[in-house]
Scaffold this motif. Structure first.
Motif, short mmCIF file in Angstrom:
data_model
loop_
_atom_site.label_atom_id
_atom_site.label_comp_id
_atom_site.label_asym_id
_atom_site.label_seq_id
_atom_site.Cartn_x
_atom_site.Cartn_y
_atom_site.Cartn_z
N ASP A 75 0.91 -1.35 -0.06
CA ASP A 75 -0.03 -0.15 -0.07
C ASP A 75 0.73 1.29 0.07
N LEU A 76 2.10 1.10 0.46
CA LEU A 76 2.64 2.65 0.79
C LEU A 76 4.18 2.26 0.15
N PRO A 77 4.56 1.86 -1.08
CA PRO A 77 5.78 1.71 -1.42
C PRO A 77 6.31 3.05 -1.88
N ASP A 78 7.48 3.19 -1.41
CA ASP A 78 8.43 4.40 -2.03
C ASP A 78 7.56 5.76 -1.66
N LEU A 79 6.94 5.91 -0.78
CA LEU A 79 5.92 7.14 -0.59
C LEU A 79 6.57 7.94 0.83
N THR A 80 6.10 9.19 1.12
CA THR A 80 6.26 9.69 2.32
C THR A 80 4.97 9.57 3.09
N VAL A 81 4.85 9.16 4.02
CA VAL A 81 3.62 8.97 4.73
C VAL A 81 3.54 10.01 5.82
N TYR A 82 2.56 10.82 6.09
CA TYR A 82 2.30 11.89 7.27
C TYR A 82 1.70 11.38 8.37
N VAL A 83 2.31 11.76 9.50
CA VAL A 83 1.81 11.59 10.84
C VAL A 83 1.62 12.69 11.48
N ASP A 84 0.81 12.76 12.80
CA ASP A 84 0.46 13.84 13.41
C ASP A 84 1.70 14.55 14.13
N GLY A 85 2.93 13.66 14.26
CA GLY A 85 4.03 14.19 14.86
C GLY A 85 3.79 14.39 16.42
N LEU A 86 3.01 13.83 16.85
CA LEU A 86 2.90 13.88 18.50
C LEU A 86 3.51 12.53 19.22
N VAL A 108 8.42 8.34 6.88
CA VAL A 108 7.79 9.08 7.89
C VAL A 108 7.95 10.50 7.97
N ALA A 109 6.93 11.16 8.03
CA ALA A 109 7.20 12.74 8.15
C ALA A 109 5.98 13.27 8.89
N PRO A 110 6.25 14.34 9.75
CA PRO A 110 5.21 15.00 10.26
C PRO A 110 4.34 16.03 9.48
N ILE A 111 3.09 16.12 9.79
CA ILE A 111 2.04 16.90 8.99
C ILE A 111 2.47 18.24 8.85
N THR A 112 3.33 18.72 9.74
CA THR A 112 3.99 20.18 9.40
C THR A 112 4.63 20.26 8.04
N GLU A 113 5.39 19.01 7.42
CA GLU A 113 6.08 19.07 6.60
C GLU A 113 5.07 18.98 5.08
N LEU A 114 3.91 18.82 5.31
CA LEU A 114 2.82 18.73 4.21
C LEU A 114 1.97 20.28 4.35
N ILE A 115 1.52 20.33 5.48
CA ILE A 115 0.44 21.75 5.66
C ILE A 115 1.57 22.62 6.20
#
Length: 161
Positions: A75-86, A108-115
């Motif tokens: 489902d998530l190959p070679d992607l950046t997946v965003y998390v709440d960062g908490l 894995v990246a925090p949502i702050t990198e997307l928004i």
């Protein structure tokens, strides 16, 4: 622009243990997958103290790590997946994959990198507000992913239905 993917992990944390108990992630079509995780033996503390976590439930209802790792690879190959960062999401992802002697197929990246238009405090406040408005229990990982999806849509990062 590719559809952003989101992930949230519920976990057990005691003085002697830190391990994932449930995980939810979004798919390209906006749908979600959620699974309870059967813990690896090496994650369990010797004294058996897991606080309020029901080990029997995890062992009976949980998805084996091999199946979970396979699903995440699909489902998530070679992607950046965003998390709440908490939460310690990156550590928990590493635990899942290292138990299977593999590397995670995604970053894995925090949502702050997307928004990027809001700081982390404002994003967290909006996430909590959405959980409250939607009457969602914040400890369920699928609700965390849903709130992140709503935030992404509000910020023009997802197509309107």
């Amino acid at each position: 622009m590719p559809v952003p993917r989101f992930l949230d992990i519920e976990y057990c944390q005691t003085d002697d243990a830190l391990f994932p108990t449930a995980i939810a992630w979004s798919l390209e079509d906006g749908q979600m997958k959620t699974v309870v995780i059967a813990p690896a033996d090496e994650w369990l503390p010797e004294d058996g103290d897991l606080g309020d976590i029901d080990l029997h439930y995890l062992e009976e209802q949980g998805v084996p790590l091999l199946e979970l790792v396979h699903e995440l690879h699909q489902d998530l190959p070679d992607l950046t997946v965003y998390v709440d960062g908490l939460d310690p999401d990156e550590i928990l992802v590493d635990l899942i994959f290292s138990a299977m002697e593999q590397d995670a197929p995604f970053e894995v990246a925090p949502i702050t990198e997307l928004i990027t238009g809001l700081d982390s405090d404002a994003l967290e406040e909006r996430r909590r507000q959405l959980l409250f408005e939607e009457s969602l229990e914040p400890q369920l990982p699928e609700n965390g992913v849903y709130a992140l999806l709503l935030m992404a849509r509000e910020n023009g990062l997802l197509e309107e239905d």
